[in-house]
Design an enzyme around this catalytic site. Structure first.
Site, PDB file in Angstrom:
ATOM      1  N   ASP A   1       0.807  -1.223   0.000  1.00  0.00           N
ATOM      2  CA  ASP A   1       0.000   0.000   0.000  1.00  0.00           C
ATOM      3  C   ASP A   1       0.837   1.269   0.000  1.00  0.00           C
ATOM      4  O   ASP A   1       0.424   2.304   0.534  1.00  0.00           O
ATOM      5  CB  ASP A   1      -0.975   0.019   1.208  1.00  0.00           C
TER       6      ASP A   1
ATOM      7  N   LYS B   1       1.765   2.218  -5.132  1.00  0.00           N
ATOM      8  CA  LYS B   1       2.300   1.682  -6.403  1.00  0.00           C
ATOM      9  C   LYS B   1       1.364   1.994  -7.575  1.00  0.00           C
ATOM     10  O   LYS B   1       1.805   2.399  -8.645  1.00  0.00           O
ATOM     11  CB  LYS B   1       2.492   0.148  -6.281  1.00  0.00           C
TER      12      LYS B   1
ATOM     13  N   GLY C   1      -4.572  -4.189  -3.838  1.00  0.00           N
ATOM     14  CA  GLY C   1      -5.552  -3.150  -4.123  1.00  0.00           C
ATOM     15  C   GLY C   1      -4.753  -1.912  -4.484  1.00  0.00           C
ATOM     16  O   GLY C   1      -4.119  -1.311  -3.620  1.00  0.00           O
ATOM     17  N   HIS C   2      -4.712  -1.577  -5.761  1.00  0.00           N
ATOM     18  CA  HIS C   2      -3.888  -0.467  -6.238  1.00  0.00           C
ATOM     19  C   HIS C   2      -4.789   0.682  -6.658  1.00  0.00           C
ATOM     20  O   HIS C   2      -5.618   0.528  -7.557  1.00  0.00           O
ATOM     21  CB  HIS C   2      -3.002  -0.920  -7.411  1.00  0.00           C
TER      22      HIS C   2
ATOM     23  N   GLN D   1       1.935  -6.072  -3.242  1.00  0.00           N
ATOM     24  CA  GLN D   1       2.364  -6.178  -1.854  1.00  0.00           C
ATOM     25  C   GLN D   1       3.627  -5.332  -1.655  1.00  0.00           C
ATOM     26  O   GLN D   1       3.796  -4.352  -2.334  1.00  0.00           O
ATOM     27  CB  GLN D   1       2.598  -7.648  -1.432  1.00  0.00           C
TER      28      GLN D   1
HETATM   29  P1  GDP Z   1      -0.777   0.389  -3.535  1.00  0.00           P
HETATM   30  O1  GDP Z   1      -1.365  -0.905  -3.092  1.00  0.00           O
HETATM   31  O2  GDP Z   1       0.701   0.444  -3.300  1.00  0.00           O
HETATM   32  O3  GDP Z   1      -1.124   0.750  -4.952  1.00  0.00           O
HETATM   33  O4  GDP Z   1      -1.406   1.506  -2.596  1.00  0.00           O
HETATM   34  P2  GDP Z   1      -2.961   1.649  -2.168  1.00  0.00           P
HETATM   35  O5  GDP Z   1      -3.707   2.149  -3.324  1.00  0.00           O
HETATM   36  O6  GDP Z   1      -3.435   0.420  -1.492  1.00  0.00           O
HETATM   37  O7  GDP Z   1      -2.844   2.713  -1.002  1.00  0.00           O
HETATM   38  C1  GDP Z   1      -2.306   3.991  -1.220  1.00  0.00           C
HETATM   39  C2  GDP Z   1      -3.391   5.023  -0.847  1.00  0.00           C
HETATM   40  O8  GDP Z   1      -2.795   6.300  -0.735  1.00  0.00           O
HETATM   41  C3  GDP Z   1      -4.460   5.173  -1.902  1.00  0.00           C
HETATM   42  O9  GDP Z   1      -5.664   5.525  -1.293  1.00  0.00           O
HETATM   43  C4  GDP Z   1      -3.950   6.319  -2.771  1.00  0.00           C
HETATM   44  O10 GDP Z   1      -4.980   7.021  -3.457  1.00  0.00           O
HETATM   45  C5  GDP Z   1      -3.320   7.183  -1.720  1.00  0.00           C
HETATM   46  N1  GDP Z   1      -2.169   7.973  -2.150  1.00  0.00           N
HETATM   47  C6  GDP Z   1      -1.194   7.674  -3.040  1.00  0.00           C
HETATM   48  N2  GDP Z   1      -0.255   8.625  -3.057  1.00  0.00           N
HETATM   49  C7  GDP Z   1      -0.644   9.561  -2.168  1.00  0.00           C
HETATM   50  C8  GDP Z   1      -0.075  10.788  -1.702  1.00  0.00           C
HETATM   51  O11 GDP Z   1       1.004  11.209  -2.095  1.00  0.00           O
HETATM   52  N3  GDP Z   1      -0.771  11.473  -0.742  1.00  0.00           N
HETATM   53  C9  GDP Z   1      -1.960  11.022  -0.240  1.00  0.00           C
HETATM   54  N4  GDP Z   1      -2.559  11.751   0.702  1.00  0.00           N
HETATM   55  N5  GDP Z   1      -2.518   9.879  -0.650  1.00  0.00           N
HETATM   56  C10 GDP Z   1      -1.865   9.151  -1.595  1.00  0.00           C
HETATM   57  P1  IMO Z   2      -0.934  -4.157  -2.268  1.00  0.00           P
HETATM   58  O1  IMO Z   2      -0.466  -4.697  -3.601  1.00  0.00           O
HETATM   59  C1  IMO Z   2      -0.954  -4.593   2.064  1.00  0.00           C
HETATM   60  C2  IMO Z   2      -0.921  -8.670   3.643  1.00  0.00           C
HETATM   61  C3  IMO Z   2      -2.154  -9.130   4.381  1.00  0.00           C
HETATM   62  C4  IMO Z   2      -1.532 -10.139   5.338  1.00  0.00           C
HETATM   63  C5  IMO Z   2      -0.428 -10.780   4.498  1.00  0.00           C
HETATM   64  C6  IMO Z   2      -0.830 -12.087   3.854  1.00  0.00           C
HETATM   65  O2  IMO Z   2      -2.211  -3.429  -2.322  1.00  0.00           O
HETATM   66  O3  IMO Z   2       0.181  -3.394  -1.627  1.00  0.00           O
HETATM   67  P2  IMO Z   2      -2.412 -12.778   1.837  1.00  0.00           P
HETATM   68  O4  IMO Z   2      -3.830 -12.435   1.534  1.00  0.00           O
HETATM   69  O5  IMO Z   2      -1.445 -12.345   0.780  1.00  0.00           O
HETATM   70  O6  IMO Z   2      -2.230 -14.222   2.198  1.00  0.00           O
HETATM   71  O7  IMO Z   2      -2.060 -11.935   3.161  1.00  0.00           O
HETATM   72  O8  IMO Z   2      -0.106  -9.828   3.501  1.00  0.00           O
HETATM   73  N1  IMO Z   2      -1.175  -8.163   2.278  1.00  0.00           N
HETATM   74  C7  IMO Z   2      -1.143  -6.866   1.953  1.00  0.00           C
HETATM   75  N2  IMO Z   2      -0.954  -5.774   2.719  1.00  0.00           N
HETATM   76  N3  IMO Z   2      -1.106  -4.471   0.735  1.00  0.00           N
HETATM   77  C8  IMO Z   2      -1.249  -5.552  -0.050  1.00  0.00           C
HETATM   78  O9  IMO Z   2      -1.237  -5.491  -1.404  1.00  0.00           O
HETATM   79  C9  IMO Z   2      -1.324  -6.827   0.564  1.00  0.00           C
HETATM   80  N4  IMO Z   2      -1.501  -8.088   0.103  1.00  0.00           N
HETATM   81  C10 IMO Z   2      -1.393  -8.895   1.155  1.00  0.00           C
HETATM   82  O10 IMO Z   2      -2.774  -8.056   5.057  1.00  0.00           O
HETATM   83  O11 IMO Z   2      -0.920  -9.452   6.410  1.00  0.00           O
HETATM   84 MG    MG Z   3      -2.902  -1.577  -1.795  1.00  0.00          MG
END
Ligand code: GDP
Ligand code: IMO
Ligand code: MG
Length: 438
Positions: free
Chosen positions: A13, A16, A40-41, A237
């Site tokens: 998270d 990416k 979840g991107h 991840q």
């Molecule tokens: P990912 O899994 O690495 O793609 O990241 P996620 O989407 O799960 O979580 C990142 C969260 O931070 C999302 O809600 C994005 O919209 C948000 N986000 C990304 N970059 C920024 C930033 O620079 N500032 C803020 N406030 N939110 C951001």
């Molecule tokens: P993105 O790509 C954050 C964590 C889960 C758990 C562990 C194992 O959005 O960054 P799993 O379902 O893979 O067997 O869970 O890994 N986990 C993540 N945490 N972002 C993710 O993906 C994750 N995918 C798995 O919370 O601790």
């Molecule tokens: Mg994510």
């Protein structure tokens, strides 16, 4: 041409999805190489917010081939939902989306097994997203999994039932140890996860999947490379959830680090050029497992609220803490990071002081900046350097040169510790809220 890699250096998270979307125009191909719907991107642009789970984050660019690589585990039901959700955006999937026939299929009973395994672990549960990731990778390694290409076989249903029978016996095993409220799981059909309905959805989704480009993606990617096209590999991840190098056993079940790109896409190491390592200006983690700089106080809660730190896939509150340099250096070393990208700097706008962990004090008094073998059992106390916060709204800043001196000092300190340039600072979720030297 070459393959560049973009991956997370923390526990996932990091942002990416946003950055893949921002830098995608420089590439002809964007490919996912591991993970599955546990990811979840999030991408935000033109007033829309999209959360992608399995579809690569280059999908909104009409000139990019998006590939779901062989290293991925694919849930056809979630795939169908994602495609349906994108219907109004006029994406030409037949031109822009390709799925490896060698990607493994997540079948409904994989999700039940994930749940049973987690319940069986009790307090020691991993905190899995319950998407069936670990059971599917287990079947892959046990050489009994179903792959996307198998859905084209006229005997697919027979193969499916063979795997389901194996799963049923495993579920019986778990029922043996399950706590009272889960005894229902033994009676597979009656468990409140409506299996018959989900199985029907699964077979409908399989028919849907058949209408997409199912390919030998290793050939496709290497052909593109030999035509001089450039490829961006999109990690899922984070490095600290890597099956080999993460905080085992509190990890996911794939190689999230750069090494996973070669096996997960079928590209040679010599083809890899830049490695973009993404990290937040602080740290978060969802699920169980060690997190040395975790804040259990009002400061942690403040970061969670301002940063909207709730899971994109599960909605769970993310654990929050200060930036941890030993883990950042470790991840950068494992991945051969060439550029660091610092995300969510804006979340710390309102802090007069910011802590940054420079090392750990272990139980025997040793001070180190290396990760101990067992982060779970070893008691690790972070050692902090306190820095002045920028304490202002970052939205007017467009270039590195004009940034507040306090933010520059924070960045310089990270660069001096990691010996890697910080080339992007993200100051908001939208595509446009990005200060970049790339
Ligand atoms: P990912 O899994 O690495 O793609 O990241 P996620 O989407 O799960 O979580 C990142 C969260 O931070 C999302 O809600 C994005 O919209 C948000 N986000 C990304 N970059 C920024 C930033 O620079 N500032 C803020 N406030 N939110 C951001
Ligand atoms: P993105 O790509 C954050 C964590 C889960 C758990 C562990 C194992 O959005 O960054 P799993 O379902 O893979 O067997 O869970 O890994 N986990 C993540 N945490 N972002 C993710 O993906 C994750 N995918 C798995 O919370 O601790
Ligand atoms: Mg994510």
């Amino acid at each position: 041409m070459s393959v560049d890699i973009l991956l997370g250096l923390q526990w996932g998270d990091e942002g990416k999805g946003k950055i893949v979307d921002v830098i995608a125009p420089k590439y002809e191909v964007v490919a996912r190489f591991q993970g599955g719907p546990n990811a979840g991107h999030t991408l935000e642009f033109d007033g829309h917010k999209h959360v992608l789970h399995q579809i690569p984050s280059g999908i909104f660019h009409s000139n990019i081939k998006n590939i779901i690589g062989n290293g991925v585990v694919l849930d056809p039901i979630i795939f169908k939902k994602e495609i349906d959700g994108l219907a109004k955006f006029n994406i030409n999937f037949s031109k822009n989306l390709f799925i490896s026939k060698k990607a493994q299929l997540i079948i409904p009973s994989h999700r039940l097994l994930d749940l049973a395994s987690e319940k069986n672990k009790g307090e020691g549960k991993i905190g899995s997203t319950l998407k069936g990731i670990s059971p599917t990778y287990q079947d892959k390694i046990a050489r009994q999994g179903l792959r996307v290409g198998d859905i084209l076989d006229k005997n697919f249903k027979i193969h499916y039932n063979t795997l389901l029978d194996i799963h049923k016996s495993k579920l019986d095993f778990y029922a043996f140890d399950l706590s009272k409220d889960l005894t229902g799981i033994k009676d597979f059909e009656k468990y409140d996860f409506d299996f018959k309905k989900i199985e029907a959805d699964f077979f409908a989704a399989i028919e849907f999947l058949k209408t997409f480009n199912l390919v030998d993606s290793e050939y496709l990617i290497n052909e593109e490379l030999s035509k001089g096209k450039s490829v961006l590999a999109e990690g899922a991840q984070g490095s600290l959830l890597d099956i080999d190098f993460g905080s085992y056993p509190f990890v996911t079940s794939s190689n999230t680090t750069a090494a996973g790109v070669c096996s997960g896409l079928g590209v040679a190491p010599s083809k890899v050029k830049e490695v973009y390592g993404i990290f937040k200006a602080y740290c978060t983690r969802v699920g169980s497992g060690p997190f040395p700089t975790e804040l259990h106080d009002a400061v942690g809660e403040k970061i969670r609220q301002i940063g909207r730190e709730f899971g994109s896939t599960t909605g769970r509150p993310r654990r929050c803490g200060w930036l941890d340099l030993p883990t950042l250096k470790y991840s950068s070393m494992l991945n051969g990071v060439t550029h660091l990208l610092m995300m969510k700097a804006d979340v710390l706008n309102d802090f007069e002081e910011i802590n940054i962990c420079t090392g750990y004090k272990l139980a025997d008094g040793t001070i180190t900046d290396q990760l101990p073998y067992d982060m779970v059992k070893e008691s690790v106390t972070p050692i902090y350097k306190t820095m002045k916060g920028w304490n202002c709204d970052l939205s007017p800043y467009k270039t590195f040169d004009t940034m507040p001196e306090t933010l520059k000092s924070y960045i310089k300190f990270i660069e001096s510790e990691t010996k890697i340039p910080v080339s992007v600072v993200s100051i908001g979720p939208d595509r446009t809220q990005t200060i970049s030297k790339l």
